[in-house]
Design a protein around this motif. Structure first.
Motif, PDB file in Angstrom:
ATOM      1  N   GLU A 588      -8.353 -18.108   1.805  1.00  0.00           N
ATOM      2  CA  GLU A 588      -8.847 -16.734   1.788  1.00  0.00           C
ATOM      3  C   GLU A 588      -8.169 -15.829   2.815  1.00  0.00           C
ATOM      4  O   GLU A 588      -8.171 -14.613   2.664  1.00  0.00           O
ATOM      5  N   ARG A 589      -7.582 -16.403   3.849  1.00  0.00           N
ATOM      6  CA  ARG A 589      -6.938 -15.546   4.857  1.00  0.00           C
ATOM      7  C   ARG A 589      -5.739 -14.810   4.278  1.00  0.00           C
ATOM      8  O   ARG A 589      -5.255 -13.843   4.868  1.00  0.00           O
ATOM      9  N   TYR A 590      -5.210 -15.259   3.129  1.00  0.00           N
ATOM     10  CA  TYR A 590      -4.069 -14.603   2.504  1.00  0.00           C
ATOM     11  C   TYR A 590      -4.471 -13.550   1.472  1.00  0.00           C
ATOM     12  O   TYR A 590      -3.610 -12.862   0.932  1.00  0.00           O
ATOM     13  N   LYS A 591      -5.759 -13.436   1.180  1.00  0.00           N
ATOM     14  CA  LYS A 591      -6.207 -12.525   0.127  1.00  0.00           C
ATOM     15  C   LYS A 591      -5.938 -11.065   0.504  1.00  0.00           C
ATOM     16  O   LYS A 591      -6.097 -10.664   1.646  1.00  0.00           O
ATOM     17  N   ASN A 592      -5.522 -10.308  -0.516  1.00  0.00           N
ATOM     18  CA  ASN A 592      -5.264  -8.871  -0.375  1.00  0.00           C
ATOM     19  C   ASN A 592      -4.200  -8.572   0.685  1.00  0.00           C
ATOM     20  O   ASN A 592      -4.214  -7.504   1.302  1.00  0.00           O
ATOM     21  N   LYS A 593      -3.285  -9.495   0.894  1.00  0.00           N
ATOM     22  CA  LYS A 593      -2.214  -9.304   1.871  1.00  0.00           C
ATOM     23  C   LYS A 593      -0.877  -9.205   1.158  1.00  0.00           C
ATOM     24  O   LYS A 593      -0.654  -9.837   0.120  1.00  0.00           O
ATOM     25  N   VAL A 594       0.020  -8.412   1.727  1.00  0.00           N
ATOM     26  CA  VAL A 594       1.377  -8.321   1.188  1.00  0.00           C
ATOM     27  C   VAL A 594       2.188  -9.498   1.716  1.00  0.00           C
ATOM     28  O   VAL A 594       1.869 -10.094   2.752  1.00  0.00           O
ATOM     29  N   LEU A 595       3.244  -9.833   0.998  1.00  0.00           N
ATOM     30  CA  LEU A 595       4.018 -11.027   1.332  1.00  0.00           C
ATOM     31  C   LEU A 595       4.610 -10.942   2.738  1.00  0.00           C
ATOM     32  O   LEU A 595       4.626 -11.932   3.478  1.00  0.00           O
ATOM     33  N   GLU A 596       5.105  -9.773   3.128  1.00  0.00           N
ATOM     34  CA  GLU A 596       5.739  -9.643   4.437  1.00  0.00           C
ATOM     35  C   GLU A 596       4.765  -9.962   5.571  1.00  0.00           C
ATOM     36  O   GLU A 596       5.128 -10.582   6.565  1.00  0.00           O
ATOM     37  N   GLU A 597       3.502  -9.522   5.419  1.00  0.00           N
ATOM     38  CA  GLU A 597       2.507  -9.805   6.456  1.00  0.00           C
ATOM     39  C   GLU A 597       2.198 -11.300   6.523  1.00  0.00           C
ATOM     40  O   GLU A 597       2.008 -11.858   7.608  1.00  0.00           O
ATOM     41  N   ILE A 598       2.135 -11.937   5.376  1.00  0.00           N
ATOM     42  CA  ILE A 598       1.873 -13.377   5.347  1.00  0.00           C
ATOM     43  C   ILE A 598       3.011 -14.134   6.018  1.00  0.00           C
ATOM     44  O   ILE A 598       2.787 -15.045   6.825  1.00  0.00           O
ATOM     45  N   GLU A 599       4.247 -13.760   5.696  1.00  0.00           N
ATOM     46  CA  GLU A 599       5.396 -14.414   6.316  1.00  0.00           C
ATOM     47  C   GLU A 599       5.419 -14.164   7.822  1.00  0.00           C
ATOM     48  O   GLU A 599       5.775 -15.054   8.606  1.00  0.00           O
ATOM     49  N   GLN A 600       5.023 -12.940   8.235  1.00  0.00           N
ATOM     50  CA  GLN A 600       4.954 -12.622   9.660  1.00  0.00           C
ATOM     51  C   GLN A 600       3.926 -13.509  10.367  1.00  0.00           C
ATOM     52  O   GLN A 600       4.159 -14.018  11.470  1.00  0.00           O
ATOM     53  N   LEU A 601       2.777 -13.733   9.720  1.00  0.00           N
ATOM     54  CA  LEU A 601       1.744 -14.598  10.293  1.00  0.00           C
ATOM     55  C   LEU A 601       2.253 -16.029  10.444  1.00  0.00           C
ATOM     56  O   LEU A 601       2.074 -16.663  11.489  1.00  0.00           O
ATOM     57  N   ILE A 602       2.896 -16.536   9.420  1.00  0.00           N
ATOM     58  CA  ILE A 602       3.394 -17.918   9.453  1.00  0.00           C
ATOM     59  C   ILE A 602       4.428 -18.082  10.561  1.00  0.00           C
ATOM     60  O   ILE A 602       4.422 -19.063  11.307  1.00  0.00           O
ATOM     61  N   ILE A 603       5.310 -17.086  10.699  1.00  0.00           N
ATOM     62  CA  ILE A 603       6.341 -17.144  11.746  1.00  0.00           C
ATOM     63  C   ILE A 603       5.704 -17.094  13.132  1.00  0.00           C
ATOM     64  O   ILE A 603       6.074 -17.845  14.035  1.00  0.00           O
ATOM     65  N   SER A 604       4.710 -16.209  13.305  1.00  0.00           N
ATOM     66  CA  SER A 604       4.065 -16.076  14.619  1.00  0.00           C
ATOM     67  C   SER A 604       3.326 -17.352  14.988  1.00  0.00           C
ATOM     68  O   SER A 604       3.332 -17.769  16.150  1.00  0.00           O
TER      69      SER A 604
END
Length: 716
Positions: A588-604
């Motif tokens: 659910e933490r990925y819901k309603n998120k754009v791909l760039e933000e998700i990739e930014q989270l994974i990198i951080s």
């Protein structure tokens, strides 16, 4: 009033027939339609007002476009299928572009007679190709299924034993031009003619004969002589010229010999303003990208600065209306451009609703594909553009290098948008950015990508309604009807009076051809893509996840929408083409998120782990050291206390009795006792009374007594 667009389907409820709209005149008075199910159907004329009245009287109804019969995965097409399709297209290309003449019986007959008189194809073949092209959505790919191998105009003829073409004036017979010969022609043209040396075509022909048709080499008096093949075994200069004119356009010749820049500067056609090269809405869309002058933060954590956004705008040339947009963090790229085009063809009420902005379709009425798209060379070049050309029947015009003026409307729009909103944006870059003593505007960033997109949506709605173009050259009809030169007014007037170029396409068709594609992995935990886990009906029905756990993982093809990663689209091999896959609940933490933000989270998160890795290593080593100390103490103590050696059998004989004795000892040591505090103020405090320390001899004797006592109890 219900508007109609080219390619839409309408159903005549009285006769239960479905018609496709093929063409609408500039004045929006008449349209040509065709029955999509009749194997002998031909276009016929209907009045637009009769269709609109039919909607009111419930005689007609619109039919939802069926994407499954129109969508073709061009990447999986065989070369034979492509070749047959291209042959059919070469035959009818000029005919279908001659609108509306091709829809009129007499004029169509004359055009087809020209084909038959020139022995390009038979009437039956021409009508078969035309009918399939019209009935199946006016795309090149509609010509794919079940085509004959008959030749036609623009198609290379198969070689036979007899010489084709006009006989030579001399007694020599000559050769037929085969595929092998054409390849030699192509190499020679590129090697000897398309060069900066500006050699003549005759020189290129002679160099070809020297290189490819020399029979042997002789030496006379130390001089080298080439002996070329017999005249009957070499192509003629006339064949060489004919093939060159057929294969290469004048533009290709000039560009190859003079260069792109010189062609654009000295040879390109300059015929007027971009607006008046269009007949109405949808004739041409311009698309371009720029980097926004503002820094954004992550929606996961406002302390994460994610940089500056990439802004795509799609603009209709005739009306200057912004028909589509896309805001992301990656690019400029093919993916970003396709998302912008997909947005241009999508329902804007639904799009704005996803951002909490409620509008009616009249506020932003563009939800169509255009006839032509003008874009940058980088994004709109390469094999991926085939999905636009072949699948959606959109012509693509690439801007030449160093010619931004060819997209002047959309280029100017970027300046307008940034100037309108910059006073209100925290983190907006000012002109003194980077100078000594200037504010670091990155530290002022507050907006997320979603919030910035909301701001730009509001700008687009304002611009389309209120942008008054003083220099817009209205024609006489616009002046007569007092049309205000704003994008929305021009659009509405154009739909009414200059319709015909806009086309409706099923949303699933748009997704299939325009969404970016990638590979996902089927694992025991789900369909994994970019660290996110999905599932779908097919995977559950066919027990994919069980198979992945018992055997091994495998790859599947998917499409995805970078703007919202709640779903990805699994490619299928049946007519439905793809199936929607949904995020698993614990993702659910990925819901309603754009791909760039998700990739930014994974990198951080990955970087955070790397930063802590050294501290974790140090703590783990200390943990091991403590354990080793305890174990060493445990090994050392029995050796010091054990006086009498016992056998292994004795050591393991009474484990159960020893356990009970140890439990009793622990109970005595761990028992709670109420003690009296020394301080009068602490009368009610409960304290633990530890047993008095004893010497080794006393302790040993106590243990023996406990053992003996335990044995007596067992005997009783």
């Amino acid at each position: 009033m219900i508007t109609i667009s080219v390619n839409e389907l309408i159903k005549d409820l009285a006769c239960n027939k479905v018609y496709r709209l093929l063409w609408i005149d500039e004045s929006n008075l008449v349209t040509y339609v065709i029955d999509i199910d009749d194997s002998k159907a031909l276009p016929f004329l209907l009045k637009v007002k009769d269709i609109q009245q039919g909607f009111i009287d419930t005689l007609y109804t619109k039919i939802e476009l069926d994407h499954s019969s129109m969508v073709i995965n061009h990447e999986s097409l065989s070369e034979v299928m492509k070749k047959n399709r291209d042959v059919a297209w070469a035959i009818i290309k000029n005919l279908v572009q001659d609108e509306p003449s091709i829809y009129k019986k007499d004029e169509r007959g004359q055009l087809i007679n020209e084909l038959t008189n020139n022995k390009v194809c038979t009437k039956m073949t021409a009508y078969k190709y035309l009918r399939k092209y019209w009935q199946r959505g006016k795309t090149i790919n509609s010509l794919l299924p079940d085509y004959s191998n008959s030749g036609g105009k623009g198609r290379n003829k198969k070689s036979g034993t007899l010489k084709r073409g006009k006989p030579r004036s001399s007694s020599s017979v000559g050769i037929n031009v085969t595929d092998e010969t054409r390849e030699i022609f192509r190499k020679s043209i590129k090697r000897y003619y398309f060069t900066s040396k500006r050699n003549s075509l005759s020189f290129a022909y002679k160099m070809m004969i020297k290189e490819f048709y020399a029979e042997e080499v002789r030496y006379e008096n130390g001089t080298k002589y080439l002996v070329i093949n017999d005249e009957n075994k070499i192509p003629s200069l006339r064949q060489f010229r004919y093939w060159y004119k057929k294969e290469f356009s004048i533009e290709q010749t000039i560009v190859s010999r003079e260069g792109d820049k010189k062609f654009e500067r000295d040879y390109r056609a300059v015929l007027g303003s971009s607006t008046f090269e269009t007949m109405g809405p949808g004739s041409r869309y311009q698309i371009d990208a720029t980097i926004g002058n503002v820094y954004l933060v992550s929606s996961y954590n406002s302390n994460f600065i994610v940089g500056r956004p990439i802004i795509y705008f799609v603009v209709d040339v005739f009306t200057h209306m912004i028909t589509g947009m896309y805001i992301g963090l990656e690019g400029p790229s093919w993916s970003g451009m396709m998302m912008a085009i997909a947005n241009a063809a999508s329902d804007k009420k639904e799009y704005c609703g996803r951002f909490g902005i409620e509008i009616s379709n009249e506020w932003w009425p563009s939800a169509h594909l255009p006839e032509i798209i003008i874009g940058d060379r980088g994004e709109l070049e390469g094999y991926k553009v085939n999905s636009l050309i072949e699948g959606l029947n959109i012509s693509v015009e690439n801007n030449p290098a160093f010619r931004p003026d060819w997209k002047g409307i959309v280029e100017k729009l970027f300046d307008t948008s940034q100037n309108k909103i910059k006073p209100f944006l925290p983190g907006h870059i000012q002109s003194d950015f980077g100078e000594r003593g200037a504010t670091d505007y990155r530290l002022e960033a507050k907006l997320t990508l979603e919030q910035y997109t909301k701001i730009l949506i509001n700008f687009v709605l304002f611009y389309n309604k209120n942008h008054y173009m003083e220099n817009y050259l209205r024609d006489e009809n616009m002046i007569r009807e007092n049309v205000k030169p704003t994008p929305i007014e021009l659009w509405n007037w154009g739909i009414k009076n200059r319709a015909g170029k806009l086309r409706k396409v099923h949303p699933d068709t748009i997704k299939f051809y325009l969404l970016p594609r990638d590979k996902a992995t089927v694992t025991s935990k789900g369909i994994k893509f970019k660290n996110m886990l999905y599932s779908c009906e097919t995977a559950l029905k066919e027990s994919w996840f069980v198979q992945a756990r018992t055997k091994k993982s495998w790859k599947v093809d998917i499409s995805y929408d970078p703007r919202n990663m709640d779903n990805v689209y699994l490619h299928l091999k049946d007519k439905s083409l793809f199936e929607s896959c949904f995020l698993l609940d614990h993702q659910e933490r990925y819901k309603n998120k754009v791909l760039e933000e998700i990739e930014q989270l994974i990198i951080s998160e990955r970087d955070a782990y790397k930063n802590e890795n050294h501290n974790l290593l140090r703590e783990e080593i200390n943990f091991y050291t403590n354990i080793e100390g305890i174990v060493n103490e445990a090994i050392k103590t029995p050796k010091q206390n054990q006086r009498n050696k016992i056998t292994k059998a004795q050591k393991i004989k009474n484990i159960r009795d020893n356990r009970q004795v140890e439990k009793n000892i622990r109970r005595e040591h761990e028992a709670f006792q109420l003690g009296i505090a020394e301080d009068d103020n602490d009368e009610n405090i409960i304290s633990f009374v530890s047993p008095e320390p004893s010497d080794e001899k006393t302790e040993t004797s106590t243990i023996k007594e406990l053992f003996n006592k335990q044995r007596r109890k067992k005997k009783q």
